[in-house]
Write a protein that holds these residues in place. Structure first.
Motif, PDB file in Angstrom:
ATOM      1  N   PHE A 277      12.583  30.923  13.084  1.00 18.09           N
ATOM      2  CA  PHE A 277      11.309  30.176  13.151  1.00 18.09           C
ATOM      3  C   PHE A 277      10.545  30.417  11.851  1.00 18.09           C
ATOM      4  CE2 PHE A 277      11.112  34.230  15.491  1.00 18.09           C
ATOM      5  CZ  PHE A 277      10.139  34.907  14.761  1.00 18.09           C
ATOM      6  N   PRO A 278       9.541  29.600  11.570  1.00 21.42           N
ATOM      7  CA  PRO A 278       8.813  29.772  10.315  1.00 21.42           C
ATOM      8  C   PRO A 278       8.191  31.165  10.217  1.00 21.42           C
ATOM      9  CG  PRO A 278       8.205  27.691  11.375  1.00 21.42           C
ATOM     10  CD  PRO A 278       9.052  28.451  12.348  1.00 21.42           C
ATOM     11  N   GLY A 279       8.543  31.895   9.183  1.00 19.57           N
ATOM     12  CA  GLY A 279       7.977  33.222   8.978  1.00 19.57           C
ATOM     13  C   GLY A 279       8.829  34.354   9.514  1.00 19.57           C
ATOM     14  N   GLY A 280       9.932  34.044  10.204  1.00 18.81           N
ATOM     15  CA  GLY A 280      10.728  35.151  10.729  1.00 18.81           C
ATOM     16  C   GLY A 280      11.895  34.696  11.566  1.00 18.81           C
ATOM     17  N   ASP A 281      12.461  35.621  12.301  1.00 19.05           N
ATOM     18  CA  ASP A 281      13.563  35.336  13.210  1.00 19.05           C
ATOM     19  C   ASP A 281      13.631  36.448  14.238  1.00 19.05           C
ATOM     20  OD1 ASP A 281      15.317  37.546  12.316  1.00 19.05           O
ATOM     21  OD2 ASP A 281      15.335  36.421  10.450  1.00 19.05           O
ATOM     22  N   ILE A 282      14.551  36.304  15.178  1.00 23.96           N
ATOM     23  CA  ILE A 282      14.638  37.244  16.300  1.00 23.96           C
ATOM     24  C   ILE A 282      14.925  38.679  15.837  1.00 23.96           C
ATOM     25  CG2 ILE A 282      17.103  36.767  16.757  1.00 23.96           C
ATOM     26  CD1 ILE A 282      16.433  36.958  19.768  1.00 23.96           C
ATOM     27  N   GLY A 283      15.620  38.837  14.716  1.00 27.02           N
ATOM     28  CA  GLY A 283      15.931  40.173  14.210  1.00 27.02           C
ATOM     29  C   GLY A 283      14.691  40.893  13.700  1.00 27.02           C
ATOM     30  N   ARG A 284      13.928  40.189  12.887  1.00 25.13           N
ATOM     31  CA  ARG A 284      12.684  40.767  12.367  1.00 25.13           C
ATOM     32  C   ARG A 284      11.713  41.055  13.508  1.00 25.13           C
ATOM     33  NH1 ARG A 284       9.921  41.341   7.712  1.00 25.13           N
ATOM     34  NH2 ARG A 284       7.669  41.014   7.775  1.00 25.13           N
TER      35      ARG A 284
ATOM     36  N   GLU B 160      27.714  33.122  11.084  1.00 29.29           N
ATOM     37  CA  GLU B 160      26.729  33.063  10.012  1.00 29.29           C
ATOM     38  C   GLU B 160      25.318  33.329  10.543  1.00 29.29           C
ATOM     39  OE1 GLU B 160      27.447  33.396   6.992  1.00 29.29           O
ATOM     40  OE2 GLU B 160      25.289  33.366   6.566  1.00 29.29           O
ATOM     41  N   ASP B 161      25.041  32.838  11.757  1.00 31.51           N
ATOM     42  CA  ASP B 161      23.733  33.107  12.358  1.00 31.51           C
ATOM     43  C   ASP B 161      23.586  34.587  12.690  1.00 31.51           C
ATOM     44  OD1 ASP B 161      23.002  30.490  12.139  1.00 31.51           O
ATOM     45  OD2 ASP B 161      23.322  29.970  14.253  1.00 31.51           O
ATOM     46  N   LEU B 162      24.667  35.178  13.214  1.00 34.39           N
ATOM     47  CA  LEU B 162      24.630  36.607  13.522  1.00 34.39           C
ATOM     48  C   LEU B 162      24.378  37.417  12.251  1.00 34.39           C
ATOM     49  CD1 LEU B 162      24.957  38.930  15.525  1.00 34.39           C
ATOM     50  CD2 LEU B 162      27.427  38.843  15.133  1.00 34.39           C
ATOM     51  N   ARG B 163      25.052  37.034  11.172  1.00 30.09           N
ATOM     52  CA  ARG B 163      24.878  37.749   9.913  1.00 30.09           C
ATOM     53  C   ARG B 163      23.422  37.642   9.425  1.00 30.09           C
ATOM     54  NH1 ARG B 163      28.982  38.613   6.099  1.00 30.09           N
ATOM     55  NH2 ARG B 163      30.149  36.807   6.857  1.00 30.09           N
ATOM     56  N   ARG B 164      22.846  36.456   9.545  1.00 25.18           N
ATOM     57  CA  ARG B 164      21.447  36.269   9.120  1.00 25.18           C
ATOM     58  C   ARG B 164      20.507  37.148   9.937  1.00 25.18           C
ATOM     59  NH1 ARG B 164      19.378  30.180   9.298  1.00 25.18           N
ATOM     60  NH2 ARG B 164      17.340  31.119   8.847  1.00 25.18           N
ATOM     61  N   VAL B 165      20.742  37.187  11.251  1.00 28.16           N
ATOM     62  CA  VAL B 165      19.863  37.971  12.130  1.00 28.16           C
ATOM     63  C   VAL B 165      19.985  39.461  11.807  1.00 28.16           C
ATOM     64  CG1 VAL B 165      19.510  38.722  14.520  1.00 28.16           C
ATOM     65  CG2 VAL B 165      19.793  36.288  14.011  1.00 28.16           C
ATOM     66  N   LEU B 166      21.221  39.941  11.632  1.00 33.49           N
ATOM     67  CA  LEU B 166      21.423  41.366  11.361  1.00 33.49           C
ATOM     68  C   LEU B 166      20.844  41.744   9.995  1.00 33.49           C
ATOM     69  CD1 LEU B 166      25.049  41.873  12.744  1.00 33.49           C
ATOM     70  CD2 LEU B 166      22.912  42.644  13.777  1.00 33.49           C
ATOM     71  N   THR B 167      20.989  40.857   9.028  1.00 32.75           N
ATOM     72  CA  THR B 167      20.426  41.120   7.699  1.00 32.75           C
ATOM     73  C   THR B 167      18.904  41.216   7.789  1.00 32.75           C
ATOM     74  OG1 THR B 167      22.273  39.916   6.737  1.00 32.75           O
ATOM     75  CG2 THR B 167      20.368  40.268   5.312  1.00 32.75           C
ATOM     76  N   SER B 168      18.339  40.425   8.659  1.00 32.63           N
ATOM     77  CA  SER B 168      16.903  40.449   8.848  1.00 32.63           C
ATOM     78  C   SER B 168      16.462  41.727   9.572  1.00 32.63           C
ATOM     79  CB  SER B 168      16.521  39.195   9.626  1.00 32.63           C
ATOM     80  OG  SER B 168      15.189  39.235   9.982  1.00 32.63           O
TER      81      SER B 168
ATOM     82  N   ARG C 112      17.988  44.548   9.236  1.00 38.70           N
ATOM     83  CA  ARG C 112      18.082  45.554   8.184  1.00 38.70           C
ATOM     84  C   ARG C 112      16.847  45.536   7.276  1.00 38.70           C
ATOM     85  NH1 ARG C 112      21.947  49.463   6.243  1.00 38.70           N
ATOM     86  NH2 ARG C 112      20.853  50.345   4.489  1.00 38.70           N
ATOM     87  N   SER C 113      16.442  44.340   6.871  1.00 44.72           N
ATOM     88  CA  SER C 113      15.353  44.299   5.902  1.00 44.72           C
ATOM     89  C   SER C 113      14.026  44.684   6.554  1.00 44.72           C
ATOM     90  CB  SER C 113      15.335  42.960   5.160  1.00 44.72           C
ATOM     91  OG  SER C 113      14.418  42.092   5.737  1.00 44.72           O
ATOM     92  N   ALA C 114      13.832  44.332   7.820  1.00 45.76           N
ATOM     93  CA  ALA C 114      12.613  44.773   8.527  1.00 45.76           C
ATOM     94  C   ALA C 114      12.621  46.289   8.710  1.00 45.76           C
ATOM     95  CB  ALA C 114      12.499  44.072   9.875  1.00 45.76           C
ATOM     96  N   CYS C 115      13.812  46.858   8.952  1.00 45.40           N
ATOM     97  CA  CYS C 115      13.932  48.322   9.062  1.00 45.40           C
ATOM     98  C   CYS C 115      13.528  48.982   7.745  1.00 45.40           C
ATOM     99  CB  CYS C 115      15.367  48.722   9.405  1.00 45.40           C
ATOM    100  SG  CYS C 115      15.767  48.552  11.146  1.00 45.40           S
TER     101      CYS C 115
END
Lengths: 335, 335
Positions: B48-55, B88-96, B98-101
């Motif tokens: 979604f704009p500004g983030g995703d489920i991972g963040r 690819e979606d899983l990779r995006r979520v996990l990367t997010s 990581r970066s929020a961590c």
């Protein structure tokens, strides 16, 4: 699944250095003096012979904390409910969570509930997270182990600690949980209903830690004994030799496995542990195990060897079989 | 949902006595010196704009630990994936994740992955559990608070600690997350895209603890400001009076709320906190907040009163409005 975790999850989320981290892929992780575990349960059906998803969630998390040598301190329960779940079913599941917690002497101290709109989960999914701490029993256990293995360089019971000569003890029969689930899923009417062995094992484990000398411990859930032994082999760089004649399997489980076309060694258990113990302490640990309700059918099933880097089994008929890591999952949504 | 938790979950699972238990229904729980939190995230859509489920999963859990005054120590990540989720979606979520961590200076040290067969979750659900610990900043904060309120009998920042006269600070604009999600769900093309405020706030909170005097703190997620203020009122047995003119709301959020027919005070936020602080320290805490990126639009929006046991708002046009607990949820699967 294993490939997805090693290809996606670990490379992206892993790398943090703590006592036992994500990369170790052990039963739980350790940071400082704390053990942390998270486990989601999606078993189908949610009620099955011998238990339900609530009991499974508590036992699963408690046992993963306990096999590192820790006692559970508190649980956190995340419920994901589908719209349409009957309140009566929810009440039954929560009551079962409560009673399993009482068995394990631990409490759910926090939680969260989310609802998804569609009927797709088969009722609900439970995430149970938990924290634990090592106590004097763990300290004593490691002290005894070090009397026989001076090089043991961790205060935790880990997959990587197994060494040539260590004895391998199995705390009871294998296959009960997987067969209970699968025969319910497939609606196979067995003459004698097989009941899941799902049970929190922290008290039993606490007792054998007081004997001492345990270096590795696992609860052989998904992938069963075959998977757990191969994880040990890989992480400890040893071979493992077991004897088929020593592996306790209930007759009805064996019969059901034949009907279902699955290997009882590859089926998940939820109330058993395998224990790697320095050989000098093996008989005493076995005796203590057998004095408990949960461990009364325990057997020494084999030992770690310096040869081959394989898990091999001496069969009852006198042959030798290589036990490999199960490929795929014979029972989906088993836990 | 609140009724289900109070009718089913608490009576069955609650009752365990620890510093802050399940029954307190605070943002997280406390056992000994440890804070424990579990939160499942089922936001739709997952990007979604500004983030995703991972963040969102990282920020949600970190913030719930931080509002008790603790710093996060480690996270445990439970993934529930539906078959058919693109790698690819899983990779995006996990990367997010990581970066929020990295933003929050915390790591995922353990986790678990389950797959459900049907495409029904909208991709995936994430359970993020976490542990935290209070540090010297929390100790200092409570010491300062006790200079002005000798009767404060806890070393944690809790919903029940608010007293008459305490000032209430809001760390920034409200409604951004809820509107970002809802305008995406409803596919409403706003002239200016509203972005979610999802952000880990532990560093910002660490700074204001060093000023000291904070007694209560909440992140106004589900149900928004209206819900959080009413939880405080109920648990602290106070009235709360706020001033509409002091509540920061972005113009585009206000406009979107009008189009969507929702109240910005009832919409969830994922990067804001409300802070109850002894009045003598309010200006200093506000100043420190405004010196941070996350808190630069902070405002004192009101205070706790001895009257009425209601949340009331002086409106911009000079009237008075009672702010009640939102009934139902204007935005499903907002977090």
């Amino acid at each position: 699944m294993a490939k997805m975790v090693s290809d996606f999850v670990i490379p992206i989320l892993g790398g943090y250095e703590c006592e036992v981290g994500l990369d170790a892929l052990d039963d739980a992780s350790v940071i400082g003096d704390l053990v942390l575990k998270s486990d989601s349960h999606a078993v189908q059906p949610i009620f099955f012979p011998g238990g339900d998803i609530g009991r499974l969630a508590v036992a699963g998390t408690v046992n993963d904390i306990a096999v590192l040598g820790a006692q559970p301190l508190a649980l956190a329960c995340g419920l994901i409910l589908e719209e349409g779940l009957a309140f009566e079913d929810l009440r039954r599941v929560l009551t079962s969570v409560r009673s399993a917690c009482e068995e394990a002497d631990v409490s759910v101290i926090t939680g969260d509930t989310k609802v998804v709109e569609k009927e797709c989960l088969g009722g609900l999914v439970i995430n149970m997270s938990g924290i634990g701490r090592g106590d004097e029993a763990l300290e004593h256990n490691i002290k005894i182990a070090r009397q026989y293995r001076k090089t043991l360089d961790t205060k935790w019971i880990l997959d990587k600690n197994l060494r040539e000569g260590d004895k391998i003890i199995l705390s009871g029969t294998v296959g009960d949980h997987g067969v209970a689930i699968m025969s319910t899923q497939e609606n196979i009417g067995l003459r004698n209903e097989v009941r899941s062995d799902v049970k929190p094992l922290n008290h039993m484990i606490g007792k054998i830690l007081k004997v001492g000398g345990i270096v590795s411990m696992k609860d052989p859930t998904r992938g069963g004994l075959a998977n757990s032994l191969n994880e040990w082999r890989e992480k400890s760089h040893v071979g493992i030799q077991i004897q088929e004649s020593h592996i306790p399997i209930r007759n009805d489980v064996r019969a059901a496995c034949e009907i279902l076309g699955i290997d009882p060694l590859e089926v998940g258990n939820e109330g058993k542990v395998i224990i790697g113990v320095v050989k000098e302490q093996a008989e005493e640990v076995l005796e203590e195990l057998r004095s408990t309700d949960e461990g009364r059918e325990a057997e020494i099933i084999g030992e770690a060897t310096g040869e081959f880097n394989l898990v091999t089994m001496k069969t009852i008929v006198g042959g030798k079989r290589i036990i490999t890591t199960p490929i795929g999952d014979p029972v989906p949504r088993i836990c």
